[in-house]
Enzyme design. Structure first.
Site, PDB file in Angstrom:
ATOM      1  N   GLY A  72      52.416  34.851  38.535  1.00  0.00           N
ATOM      2  CA  GLY A  72      52.862  33.472  38.741  1.00  0.00           C
ATOM      3  C   GLY A  72      53.741  32.981  37.656  1.00  0.00           C
ATOM      4  O   GLY A  72      54.119  32.065  37.205  1.00  0.00           O
ATOM      5  N   ARG A 101      49.853  50.305  30.399  1.00  0.00           N
ATOM      6  CA  ARG A 101      49.939  51.304  29.294  1.00  0.00           C
ATOM      7  C   ARG A 101      48.373  51.631  29.046  1.00  0.00           C
ATOM      8  O   ARG A 101      48.077  52.317  28.465  1.00  0.00           O
ATOM      9  CB  ARG A 101      51.152  50.479  28.031  1.00  0.00           C
ATOM     10  CG  ARG A 101      52.144  50.324  28.226  1.00  0.00           C
ATOM     11  CD  ARG A 101      52.705  50.383  26.584  1.00  0.00           C
ATOM     12  NE  ARG A 101      54.446  51.119  26.668  1.00  0.00           N
ATOM     13  CZ  ARG A 101      54.624  51.456  26.276  1.00  0.00           C
ATOM     14  NH1 ARG A 101      54.319  52.419  26.629  1.00  0.00           N
ATOM     15  NH2 ARG A 101      56.533  51.158  26.499  1.00  0.00           N
ATOM     16  N   ASP A 123      54.202  39.028  48.210  1.00  0.00           N
ATOM     17  CA  ASP A 123      53.222  38.477  48.796  1.00  0.00           C
ATOM     18  C   ASP A 123      54.533  36.871  49.624  1.00  0.00           C
ATOM     19  O   ASP A 123      56.035  37.054  48.817  1.00  0.00           O
ATOM     20  CB  ASP A 123      53.067  37.389  47.077  1.00  0.00           C
ATOM     21  CG  ASP A 123      52.385  37.922  46.113  1.00  0.00           C
ATOM     22  OD1 ASP A 123      51.877  38.771  47.265  1.00  0.00           O
ATOM     23  OD2 ASP A 123      51.315  36.754  45.674  1.00  0.00           O
ATOM     24  N   GLY A 127      54.655  38.754  43.287  1.00  0.00           N
ATOM     25  CA  GLY A 127      54.246  37.581  43.885  1.00  0.00           C
ATOM     26  C   GLY A 127      54.866  36.947  44.315  1.00  0.00           C
ATOM     27  O   GLY A 127      55.844  36.665  44.930  1.00  0.00           O
ATOM     28  N   SER A 128      55.272  36.163  43.458  1.00  0.00           N
ATOM     29  CA  SER A 128      56.560  34.935  42.665  1.00  0.00           C
ATOM     30  C   SER A 128      57.793  35.153  43.247  1.00  0.00           C
ATOM     31  O   SER A 128      58.748  34.303  43.118  1.00  0.00           O
ATOM     32  CB  SER A 128      55.817  34.212  41.967  1.00  0.00           C
ATOM     33  OG  SER A 128      54.590  33.455  41.645  1.00  0.00           O
ATOM     34  N   LYS A 161      44.013  37.618  50.472  1.00  0.00           N
ATOM     35  CA  LYS A 161      42.713  37.407  48.943  1.00  0.00           C
ATOM     36  C   LYS A 161      41.995  37.095  49.141  1.00  0.00           C
ATOM     37  O   LYS A 161      41.800  35.824  50.431  1.00  0.00           O
ATOM     38  CB  LYS A 161      43.869  37.210  48.247  1.00  0.00           C
ATOM     39  CG  LYS A 161      44.553  37.499  47.665  1.00  0.00           C
ATOM     40  CD  LYS A 161      45.391  36.838  46.324  1.00  0.00           C
ATOM     41  CE  LYS A 161      46.916  37.542  45.563  1.00  0.00           C
ATOM     42  NZ  LYS A 161      47.024  38.649  45.027  1.00  0.00           N
ATOM     43  N   GLY A 190      54.362  39.817  37.122  1.00  0.00           N
ATOM     44  CA  GLY A 190      54.775  39.892  36.606  1.00  0.00           C
ATOM     45  C   GLY A 190      56.478  40.212  37.014  1.00  0.00           C
ATOM     46  O   GLY A 190      57.006  39.827  36.181  1.00  0.00           O
TER      47      GLY A 190
END
Lengths: 300, 212
Positions: A156, A168, A27, A238-239, A84, A217
């Site tokens: 995030g 999983r 990102d 992402g973050s 997005k 995550g």
């Protein structure tokens, strides 16, 4: 000789996702960050106005990013650029296709535009990636035309637990499908809410017909290695990179760990390359979030 | 010292497995009759008679080749005669240079390539491509954000063109395609490459794996 050129086929749409395998998609919110990502070895960037951690912090309605910003990121790098759209917002998707982005993410990170239906992705030349928490969501998105799936995780959050749960869930359900008797597949398709033909194909091949990445995550090299070992074919961060205290180092270390996910020596080197002062993004204990603060249940 | 690469004498083809569509190439090479393995490190490289560099992102893979010190051993093996085939990203990685870019390459074939030459993803396409060296039937070529060959040296054989630009080339033991035969069911390009590998092994060229 007649021109046989065909664009926007299922093969070329799924094909681009295949070319991204084993890689990290990052990102970015500025052209400078996009260049940093490319320099670190990202296989693609996701062009955004705000990264998920900030969307979460700021609240309000999150929409498709400013198109001038997306264009400036497309101009800054040679790797593919994704952007997005809100779930179900096919007009945002038409705009991104016209602009010429390489991949469209119909994403639960933005505020959904349609609480019932996703975009009919078969109508587009540009390929789509969609999030999924389980095999039902993944197969419904493929049936709608998604060319790539990413497990949703919790964007995030800096917390890998949802990503692990989702990858999983998807991998286990696929494995189970490969061993159930054929006569059960109709009922399985009903339970998954997915077309029987697709369910049969997944059962026969033991895999989705599209590439499966992981998202939501990942904040450290070891997180990336964990998700790859659990069966992700690549990583969205992402973050995790630009909310760390050293984006360049984190970006490169996460790329290295994704490449050699099964070699703990490389994970050690990648982690140590971050240095003593390294601080990954701050995380959230997801048990302290209310249901309405979670992004992953959006668009099922 | 030559090391027997396969118990039954079949050639062993490797696919560089740093990033990209590795398993697709391995499956296609196996369908074409070869033993095929993923090449992640030097020990893997020592086991193979020929190497495919798959589709993927060239900027990413050039960085990984440097970081994990795989570029030089590959160059040494190929200069000693080991056949190499680059598809799309792989062809960019082995080219002499990339036009209008400061991108490093391994410089194993005398071509200049232009990246994303046919356009961005919306221009990615399936094309029936005439390839005379593979017979009369056109090849179902899949181009994804594909490069083309802007310049080719005198020793480079042009095997296929699209819209007037080279998209398949060979110079000695190095083969390059702009497109992705590993995504189609047609195994002719994989068979063509495996023939190059078999010939090279027969001639005992590139068999000295210890040079790597």
């Amino acid at each position: 000789m007649a021109d046989t050129t065909q664009t926007g086929t299922v093969t070329v749409k799924r094909g681009l996702a295949q070319m991204l395998k084993g890689g990290v998609i990052m990102d970015v919110v500025t052209p400078e960050q996009a260049v940093t990502a490319q320099e670190a070895g990202a296989v693609a960037v996701m062009a955004l106005e705000r990264i998920p951690a900030d969307i979460r912090a700021m609240g309000g309605v999150a929409r498709m990013s400013n198109l001038e910003l997306v264009q400036s990121i497309m101009d800054a790098v040679t790797i593919p650029v994704m952007a997005k759209v809100r779930i179900g917002h096919f007009a945002e998707a038409q705009a991104l296709q016209e602009l010429g982005v390489d991949f469209i993410d119909e994403s639960e990170v933005l505020t959904p535009a349609d609480d019932k239906y996703h975009v009919n992705k078969h109508n587009f030349t540009t390929p789509f990636v969609c999030g999924a928490r389980d095999l039902g969501e993944a197969s419904r998105r493929v049936a709608e035309g998604a060319a790539m799936i990413r497990s949703k995780g919790e964007a995030g959050s800096g917390n890998i637990v949802e990503a692990v749960r989702h990858i999983r869930a998807i991998k286990d359900a696929i494995k189970e499908l490969t061993v159930v008797p054929e006569e059960e597949l109709v009922a399985r398709a009903r339970d998954l809410g997915a077309p029987l033909e697709l369910v049969k194909e997944i059962a026969k091949n033991g895999k989705l017909p599209v590439v499966l990445f992981c998202a939501g995550g990942v904040s450290t090299p070891a997180d990336a290695a964990l998700m790859m070992q659990l069966g992700a074919e690549g990583i969205f961060v992402g973050s995790g990179i630009f909310k760390s205290n050293n984006p360049k180092a984190f970006a490169k270390a996460i790329v290295d760990a994704t490449t050699h996910f099964d070699d703990p020596k490389v994970i050690v080197e990648a982690s140590r390359s971050l240095g003593k002062e390294a601080l990954a993004m701050e995380g959230i204990d997801l048990r302290k979030l209310s249901e309405s603060e979670m992004l992953s249940p959006r668009g099922n | 010292m030559a090391i027997k690469s396969s118990k039954d004498g079949r050639v062993v083809a490797g696919v560089l497995a740093l990033q990209g569509d590795v398993v697709e190439h391995i499956a296609a090479l196996r369908r074409a009759g070869a033993e095929a393995i993923a090449v992640k490190n030097r020990a893997d490289l020592d086991r193979v008679d020929g190497l495919v560099i798959p589709g993927g992102e060239s900027t990413t893979v050039m960085k990984l080749l440097a970081r994990f010190e795989m570029g030089e051993p590959i160059v040494r093996r190929v200069r000693a005669g080991m056949p190499l085939w680059g598809t799309c990203m792989g062809m960019i990685v082995v080219a002499h240079d990339v036009v209008e870019m400061q991108q490093p390459t391994l410089d194993l074939i005398d071509i200049s390539v232009r990246r994303n030459a046919f356009g961005r993803q919306n221009d990615s396409a399936e094309v029936d491509l005439p390839i005379p060296a593979l017979g009369e039937a056109p090849f179902p070529a899949i181009f994804i954000r594909a490069p083309w060959i802007e310049r080719a040296g005198a020793d480079v054989q042009l095997l296929a063109e699209r819209n007037g630009h080279g998209v398949m080339v060979r110079q000695g033991n190095v083969l390059g395609t702009s497109f992705h035969p590993e995504l189609s069911a047609d195994a002719r390009v994989h068979a063509y490459f495996l023939e190059m590998v078999a010939e090279a092994r027969e001639a005992h060229v590139g068999n000295d794996r210890n040079v790597a």
